[in-house]
Design a protein around this motif. Structure first.
Motif, short mmCIF file in Angstrom:
data_model
loop_
_atom_site.label_atom_id
_atom_site.label_comp_id
_atom_site.label_asym_id
_atom_site.label_seq_id
_atom_site.Cartn_x
_atom_site.Cartn_y
_atom_site.Cartn_z
N GLN A 103 0.87 -1.18 0.00
CA GLN A 103 0.00 0.00 0.00
C GLN A 103 0.90 1.23 0.00
N ASP A 104 0.76 2.08 -1.02
CA ASP A 104 1.56 3.30 -1.11
C ASP A 104 0.61 4.48 -1.11
N TYR A 105 0.61 5.22 -0.01
CA TYR A 105 -0.30 6.35 0.15
C TYR A 105 0.38 7.68 -0.13
N GLY A 106 1.62 7.65 -0.60
CA GLY A 106 2.35 8.88 -0.85
C GLY A 106 3.12 9.35 0.36
N PHE A 107 2.47 9.41 1.50
CA PHE A 107 3.11 9.80 2.76
C PHE A 107 3.54 8.59 3.58
N MET A 108 2.96 7.41 3.22
CA MET A 108 3.24 6.19 3.97
C MET A 108 3.25 5.01 3.02
N TYR A 109 4.18 4.10 3.26
CA TYR A 109 4.33 2.88 2.47
C TYR A 109 4.23 1.72 3.45
N SER A 110 3.35 0.76 3.18
CA SER A 110 3.20 -0.36 4.11
C SER A 110 2.98 -1.67 3.37
N ARG A 111 3.43 -2.72 4.03
CA ARG A 111 3.24 -4.07 3.52
C ARG A 111 2.88 -4.97 4.69
N ASP A 112 2.04 -5.96 4.41
CA ASP A 112 1.61 -6.91 5.42
C ASP A 112 2.29 -8.25 5.18
N LEU A 113 2.62 -8.92 6.29
CA LEU A 113 3.27 -10.22 6.25
C LEU A 113 2.56 -11.13 7.24
N ASN A 114 2.10 -12.27 6.76
CA ASN A 114 1.54 -13.28 7.65
C ASN A 114 2.64 -14.26 7.99
N ASP A 115 2.79 -14.57 9.30
CA ASP A 115 3.75 -15.59 9.67
C ASP A 115 3.20 -16.95 9.23
N VAL A 133 3.40 16.95 10.38
CA VAL A 133 2.33 17.89 10.01
C VAL A 133 1.01 17.21 9.68
N GLY A 134 1.01 15.89 9.54
CA GLY A 134 -0.19 15.16 9.16
C GLY A 134 -0.18 14.84 7.68
N PRO A 135 -0.89 13.79 7.31
CA PRO A 135 -0.85 13.34 5.91
C PRO A 135 -1.39 14.35 4.90
N GLU A 136 -2.49 15.03 5.22
CA GLU A 136 -3.07 15.98 4.25
C GLU A 136 -2.13 17.15 3.99
N ALA A 137 -1.56 17.71 5.05
CA ALA A 137 -0.65 18.85 4.89
C ALA A 137 0.61 18.41 4.14
N TYR A 138 1.10 17.23 4.44
CA TYR A 138 2.29 16.73 3.75
C TYR A 138 2.01 16.57 2.26
N MET A 139 0.88 15.96 1.93
CA MET A 139 0.55 15.74 0.51
C MET A 139 0.35 17.08 -0.19
N ALA A 140 -0.22 18.08 0.49
CA ALA A 140 -0.38 19.41 -0.10
C ALA A 140 0.99 20.04 -0.35
N GLU A 141 1.90 19.87 0.60
CA GLU A 141 3.27 20.38 0.41
C GLU A 141 3.93 19.71 -0.80
N GLN A 142 3.73 18.41 -0.93
CA GLN A 142 4.34 17.69 -2.05
C GLN A 142 3.76 18.14 -3.38
N ALA A 143 2.45 18.41 -3.40
CA ALA A 143 1.81 18.90 -4.62
C ALA A 143 2.38 20.26 -4.99
N GLY A 144 2.65 21.11 -4.00
CA GLY A 144 3.22 22.43 -4.25
C GLY A 144 4.64 22.35 -4.77
N VAL A 145 5.40 21.35 -4.31
CA VAL A 145 6.78 21.17 -4.75
C VAL A 145 6.81 20.72 -6.22
N GLN A 146 5.84 19.88 -6.61
CA GLN A 146 5.83 19.33 -7.96
C GLN A 146 5.25 20.28 -8.98
N SER A 147 4.60 21.34 -8.54
CA SER A 147 3.97 22.29 -9.49
C SER A 147 4.99 23.14 -10.18
#
Length: 147
Positions: A103-115, A133-147
């Motif tokens: 799962q890649d949410y832009g601000f967080m990357y996660s994977r699940d593993l079953n033993d 700053v929280g996920p929404e603010a981070y993603m807004a900052e990233q959008a501003g950087v890419q513009s």
């Protein structure tokens, strides 16, 4: 300081010990016997991998079958996406299974593993700025950087 002990039932104690040591954990021999093993994740987190028979002496409730029912998922942060992928590779090589895609949410990357018993472990990396700053603010900052 709080220590965390997570009790996990297993149908094959030797297999469970091999799996968790393959992830890089150590066993505490003072708390390991034929009924269970103390798996040291770090100085404050321990797994008690316990035979299902012995585990059932801790409760009057039925013990869930983790291959059919998810009772709990334990998640661990990692220092990078690469660290997430590296521990997943170790777990998969040691007999674990990945129940769903990363799962890649832009601000967080996660994977699940079953033993091998089906107990669910999660591994994630969160961008430090997103944690600040929280996920929404981070993603807004990233959008501003890419513009």
């Amino acid at each position: 300081m709080t220590n965390v002990f997570v009790n996990l039932p297993t149908t094959d104690l030797d297999r469970a010990k091999a799996f968790y040591t393959a992830l890089g954990c150590e066993l505490n021999p003072q708390f390991t016997d034929d009924n269970g093993a103390c798996v040291v994740w770090d100085e404050n987190v321990y797994f008690m991998v316990i035979t299902r028979e012995f585990f059932s002496t801790f409760t009057d409730l039925p013990i869930a079958d983790p291959t059919r029912t998810l009772q709990v998922s334990v998640a661990f942060s990692r220092d990078s996406r690469e660290d997430v992928d590296a521990i997943m590779a170790k777990g998969l090589a040691a007999g674990g299974a990945e129940p769903r895609p990363a799962q890649d949410y832009g601000f967080m990357y996660s994977r699940d593993l079953n033993d091998p018993d089906g107990n669910s472990l999660g591994f994630l990396f969160m961008e430090p700025r997103a944690a600040e700053v929280g996920p929404e603010a981070y993603m807004a900052e990233q959008a501003g950087v890419q513009s």
